[in-house]
Design a protein around this motif. Structure first.
Motif: not given
Length: 335
Positions: A44-49, A89-96
Motif C-alpha cells: 500500500x505504501x511506497x518503499x521510500x516512504x 520521490x525526492x532526489x535529495x537525501x537531507x532529512x529535513x
C-alpha cells in the motif's frame, strides 16, 4: 478550532488505554497483535516512504542542532511546471527536506517512539485482517495512531500508515471483494487516494463538509473515483450542526453502496469524533446514533473488520464505542 496555537496533542496514548478498558468491559476479548512483517504495508505504501518513517528520527537526532521531533520547514510543489512529477520521490537525501516531502501537516511530528507505534498499529490491523481471512465473523483493531489520513507516500492528520487500507488491500486479495465504510467526522482523504483508481475496493465516507473543515481539499460529493475506480468512491459530506437524523441517513446511503458493490468483506474506519461532545466535532451526533450505526452495519452480515480511527474526548469515545460494539454484536451473526 484553534489556528496557529501550540497545545497538547489530542491524539495521545490515553485514547488507547481508555478504549481498551471500555471494549473489554463491553465483552470483547483482548489479544496481542502478531508481527506479520512489512509485505502488506509495502503493498500500500511506497518503499521510500516506509524507509523514511523507519529511519528519519535517528537521522534527524544525529544533527546537534536538531529539535526534539522531525518536522518539515519546506514543502515542494509537485504540480505542472515543477521539476518533480506527482509520483516521483525526492532526489535529495537531507532529512529535513525529506520531511517536507513525506509529512503533509504539523499534526505528524516524528519522535523517538513514532516508528514503533505506527508499525505496531499497522500490525494490529493486519492481525485482525488475518483473523477475518481465517474465518472470524468480526474483529476490532484498536489502532493508534489512526490511519485514514495517511497517503501512499505521505503522513497527515495524526496518521502515518493507513491501517484500514492495508487491511482492506490484503482482504481484497485473500477474502473477496472489499468495501471500506468510514464514519469518522473527518474525510479519509488518504484512503480515498489509495483506492481512487480501483474498482475492487469501494470507499464510502460520511464526514463534515470539507469546505470549512479538515482535510479541506478532498471529501466532496463529486469525487466518485477515476478510471477503473469510477463509481467506486462515495462521499456524503454533512453541514456543520448536522445531528443524528442526517448522520444516520448518510450511513444508510453508505450501507446501500456496500450492497450495490456486492462486497464480500467489510472494513469499517470507526471514528467517534462526530460525537457532539468531542473537542474536534462541529456535528451534533449522540451516543445513541452510534448504536444505530452498529445495527446498520451488522445487518449487512458481512465478515467485518472494525479499525479504530479518531475520537478525542475519552468519555465520549468510550460511550460511543461501547454503544456501537454492543449493538453490532447483538445483531451480527456468530458474534
Amino acid at each position: 478550532m484553534l489556528l496557529g496555537k501550540l497545545c497538547a496533542p489530542v491524539e495521545n496514548p490515553d485514547r488507547l488505554d481508555a478504549l481498551a478498558r471500555k471494549l473489554i468491559e463491553a465483552g470483547l476479548k483482548q489479544t496481542a497483535p502478531i508481527d506479520h512483517g512489512r509485505d502488506a504495508i509495502d503493498a500500500v505504501h511506497s518503499a521510500d516512504y516506509v524507509e523514511f518513517l523507519a529511519s528519519s528520527y535517528e537521522r534527524w537526532a544525529a544533527n546537534p542542532k536538531a529539535g526534539p521531533e522531525v518536522l518539515p520547514n519546506t514543502h515542494p510543489y509537485r504540480g505542472r511546471g515543477s521539476a518533480l512529477a506527482p509520483s516521483a520521490k525526492p532526489r535529495c537525501s537531507v532529512v529535513n527536506a525529506e520531511a517536507g516531502w513525506y509529512i503533509g501537516d504539523l499534526n505528524c511530528a516524528i519522535g523517538a517512539g513514532t516508528w514503533g507505534a505506527v508499525y505496531e498499529s499497522a500490525q494490529a490491523a493486519l492481525s485482525a485482517a488475518h483473523a477475518i481471512i481465517d474465518g472470524a465473523p468480526a474483529a476490532f483493531a484498536l489502532c493508534r495512531p489512526p490511519g485514514h489520513h495517511a497517503f501512499a507516500d505521505r503522513a497527515s492528520g495524526f496518521c502515518f500508515f493507513n491501517n484500514a487500507a492495508i487491511a482492506a488491500d490484503l482482504m481484497a486479495q485473500r477474502a473477496g471483494r472489499a468495501a471500506i465504510l468510514d464514519f469518522d467526522t473527518h474525510h479519509g482523504d488518504g484512503t480515498q487516494a489509495i483506492f481512487y483508481g480501483r474498482r475492487d475496493v469501494l470507499f464510502a465516507s460520511v464526514h463534515t463538509d470539507p469546505t470549512t473543515y479538515y482535510p479541506y481539499f478532498s471529501g466532496f460529493a463529486d469525487e466518485r473515483g477515476e478510471g477503473d475506480g469510477l463509481g467506486a468512491n462515495l462521499n456524503v459530506p454533512l453541514a456543520p450542526g448536522s445531528g443524528d437524523d442526517a448522520f444516520l441517513e448518510a450511513c444508510g446511503m453508505l450501507v446501500e453502496a456496500v450492497r450495490t458493490h456486492r462486497a464480500e468483506v467489510l472494513v469499517v474506519s470507526a471514528g467517534w469524533d462526530a460525537h457532539r461532545d468531542d473537542p474536534l466535532s462541529v456535528l451534533e451526533v449522540s451516543t445513541e446514533a452510534f448504536a444505530r450505526i452498529g445495527e446498520l452495519l451488522a445487518d449487512l452480515q458481512l465478515p467485518t473488520l472494525i479499525v479504530q480511527e479518531g475520537g478525542y474526548s475519552l468519555e465520549a469515545s468510550e460511550q460511543a464505542a461501547a454503544a456501537f460494539v454492543g449493538a453490532f454484536c447483538s445483531r451480527h451473526k456468530s458474534t
